[in-house]
Design an enzyme around this catalytic site. Sequence first.
Site, short mmCIF file in Angstrom:
data_model
loop_
_atom_site.label_atom_id
_atom_site.label_comp_id
_atom_site.label_asym_id
_atom_site.label_seq_id
_atom_site.Cartn_x
_atom_site.Cartn_y
_atom_site.Cartn_z
N HIS A 244 26.59 -68.44 13.69
CA HIS A 244 27.01 -67.98 15.01
C HIS A 244 28.41 -68.50 15.32
CE1 HIS A 244 27.23 -68.09 19.39
NE2 HIS A 244 26.17 -67.30 19.47
N ARG B 199 28.22 -62.82 15.25
CA ARG B 199 27.21 -62.89 14.19
C ARG B 199 27.23 -61.57 13.44
NH1 ARG B 199 21.70 -63.57 17.37
NH2 ARG B 199 22.65 -63.69 19.43
N LYS C 293 26.49 -57.92 15.05
CA LYS C 293 26.53 -58.00 16.52
C LYS C 293 27.85 -57.41 16.99
CE LYS C 293 24.37 -60.53 19.19
NZ LYS C 293 23.50 -60.22 20.33
N ASP D 142 33.27 -59.40 20.88
CA ASP D 142 33.33 -60.06 22.19
C ASP D 142 34.63 -60.86 22.22
OD1 ASP D 142 33.16 -61.89 24.32
OD2 ASP D 142 30.99 -62.12 24.13
N CYS E 128 35.53 -63.48 23.61
CA CYS E 128 35.49 -64.95 23.54
C CYS E 128 35.58 -65.43 22.09
CB CYS E 128 34.27 -65.51 24.24
SG CYS E 128 32.70 -65.30 23.39
N TYR E 129 35.12 -64.59 21.15
CA TYR E 129 35.21 -65.00 19.74
C TYR E 129 36.63 -64.97 19.20
CZ TYR E 129 30.18 -64.90 20.03
OH TYR E 129 28.89 -65.15 20.41
N ASP F 180 34.89 -59.78 28.04
CA ASP F 180 34.18 -59.67 26.76
C ASP F 180 34.63 -58.38 26.05
OD1 ASP F 180 32.23 -58.64 25.03
OD2 ASP F 180 30.53 -59.37 26.17
N ASP G 140 35.79 -62.74 33.56
CA ASP G 140 35.33 -64.02 34.12
C ASP G 140 36.21 -65.14 33.57
OD1 ASP G 140 34.33 -64.83 31.56
OD2 ASP G 140 32.53 -63.64 31.91
N HIS H 277 35.79 -65.92 29.68
CA HIS H 277 36.47 -64.99 28.77
C HIS H 277 37.98 -65.01 28.94
CE1 HIS H 277 32.35 -63.41 28.24
NE2 HIS H 277 32.79 -63.09 27.04
#
Lengths: 299, 470
Positions: free
Chosen positions: B274, B320, B323, B326, B328-329, B376, B383, B386
């Site tokens: 993750h 992942r 998935k 996003d 944030c990654y 995201d 937010d 993010h």
Amino acid sequence: MDQFDYSDITPLPLVEPNNPVTTILYSDEYKNIFGHLAALLAAKEYSERAYALTNAAIEQNAAHYTVWQYRFKIVVALGKDLEKELDWLEEIALDNVKNYQIWNYRQLLIKKLELKSMKRELPLLETMLDEDSKNYHVWGYRKWVVSYCGDYSNELAFVNKLIKADVYNNSAWSHRYFAVVNLSQISDFDFDSEVQYVKENINLAPNNYSSWNYLIGIHEYFKKDLTDLEDFVNTHTEDMLDTEVEGVISKPGLELLVKILTLKGEKEKAAKGLDLLASKYDTIRVNYWNYQKSLLSKA
Amino acid sequence: MSIYEKSKKTKYILSLLGKKRSAQTTITSRDEEEVELEQDEDEDLISDLQYELLSEMTTKELNLEQELFSQTIEAQRSTEQEIKTYFDKCLKDGAVPHLDRSKHANFLRFSLGQLPPAFKMLDHSQPWLYYWSTNCLALLGEEVSEDIKRKLISKLFTMMSSDGGIGGGPGQIGHVAAAYSGVLAFANIGTEEDWAKIDRKAMYQWLMALKNEDGSFCMHIGGESDTRAVYCVLTIASTLNILTEELIEGTAEWIGRCQTYEGGIGASPFDEAHGGYTYCAMAGLLILGRDTFLKHINLEKLIHWIAERQLPLEGGFSGRTNKLVDGCYSFWIGGLIPMFDVLLPEGQTTEVTSRAALMNYLLCACQDERMGGLRDKPGKMPDYYHTQYGLLGVIISQSKFSINEETLKKYSEVTPLDAFPYAFESTDIDSSISQFDEVDRVGKVNPIFPVAEGVINKFKDYWLKKDGQL
């Protein structure tokens, strides 16, 4: 908060007075519940009225870790029926799918009860994963409780079902790895039939990294030779190195082919595969494939 | 006609039509309008390279079998379609949007005031808000007044818990994530007088109380244990200069056990690989040094997994396998890239992902056009979380990292267990590599402790001096 008398308690302020910077404008209800709760916690009061208050608090904010910790202390101090507490928790869990605290709290209860049985866990976990089949916390808890009970007997059938529903569910494949590694330590494990299962799933979805990663993973864990997979890989990458292939090809298959060719010392063919990945099939990772190529020339 | 030729042709037509980058700021007076138009004339169309990449990206999609039907495929397809509409719009406009600094700054400043009741969901994570807002504003080069800083610090002290840690709010028990963000906020906006008031002895005892026999740590007393907790603990201990052999005994080994067959790292042994946990594990190990890291992690497998996370159409990272992307990654995965800069042997290529594709994702798809802030993915609200990790993704994409061997030597002499993260140095990457406009360049950052470069060294040095080590 009507059930008990809290009039002797002075609620603690949730915010520093006269400091409006980055301040949450709590509703009166929230302030009331959490202000009283903080006061009771500071006084280390473990009572029925404190217990009731944690219900209200969790309803307001289920991620408030302090409340959960306090609740556990109360439950233990009052000698509450822990099975009933598990019932209550199940209802909360279904309303708060993405929450850490619930599963940690459940661990605390199960450990306290020394409940080494999967019986009541299985239906709950099934429902939760049905709702959100890649929920990280639920899968994490499932691994924990399976290990705690030492009961791996339900896991393969369960992941089979999830993989059948969605062959791309990587959480299910990861859980399968966990189950297989542990099962192989307590009973005979048929590696070949496991490989057969994976191959069938790859045939169904040849571009699925989850199943390919798993296939490589179990080979490494059980110290099997990856070159054994050459014929199988070739069925998915047939002639890719020699001819222009249009349409659907297996990218992860080509990656594994390169790995196998490298292991066999067939550097030139491996380099050709890397070139194809870099220039045609996987251009977003051109840097990575070039990096691999630089390693190949050094090997 | 190939895709490439098609895109060239589209570009040619666009240029004939005179499509240019649209003006970004509100025009308030006649004079300004003229200035604005003049500037506009000066601005080039989207660069050739950037255009090519973006139009190529819009033709890619993840190779999931079309004929199968599953939740994963459905979700992936609809996300790709949504993002493609954003990229198509940029191609049509002939411009990748700039980083909208002033809107993002406004969005961040909002968090310094009074927040609506729905923010009760952050009641137990308040130090995070202080850290994110002040950190992002600093990285954007925006001033935060002394008055606000004083008030935030004063609030942080109300969150010091009786157990020795820092809680998510007043009256809450200590939590290592709250303490992590609290300590970084202290480093960012505190003064030496503030720092002197931190009870490090109590903090150390609390951290030791959180330690498990296997070398891992709990998030709070009685709480869950995972690689996130380990990273938070190591950050708190290292930056406050209370990291000891006793504290870290068995910890690196435990992190090593969390690396999965896929190459990434999970929350605990056997958990799925993750992005968030992988960052925590890697950054945590690097606090303990290069050798410790290489001893416990299979680097090649890790690099492969990280490269696999970048999605061909979106350009951003997924957390992942199978998935969705996003924003944030961009940091949790993207933030690992500097580590390769310093871990791979000298002379080795260290570019394993596409910085330019990531930048396209962040600038075209993650900026909230209306209220500012980053998100995201399209369709989601922006937010603070993010915004911080998207912005850090932008910075990482613009920087090349190295270890200053002299600095490393200096710290190794005085703090041998955790010298490594203090020796990071970043240089600006050529904007043609990441294919961004120079005006979008943001500040520099320490990749292990995500605050502006220099901040954490000043904080650490303060304690080293206080402890007579420097």
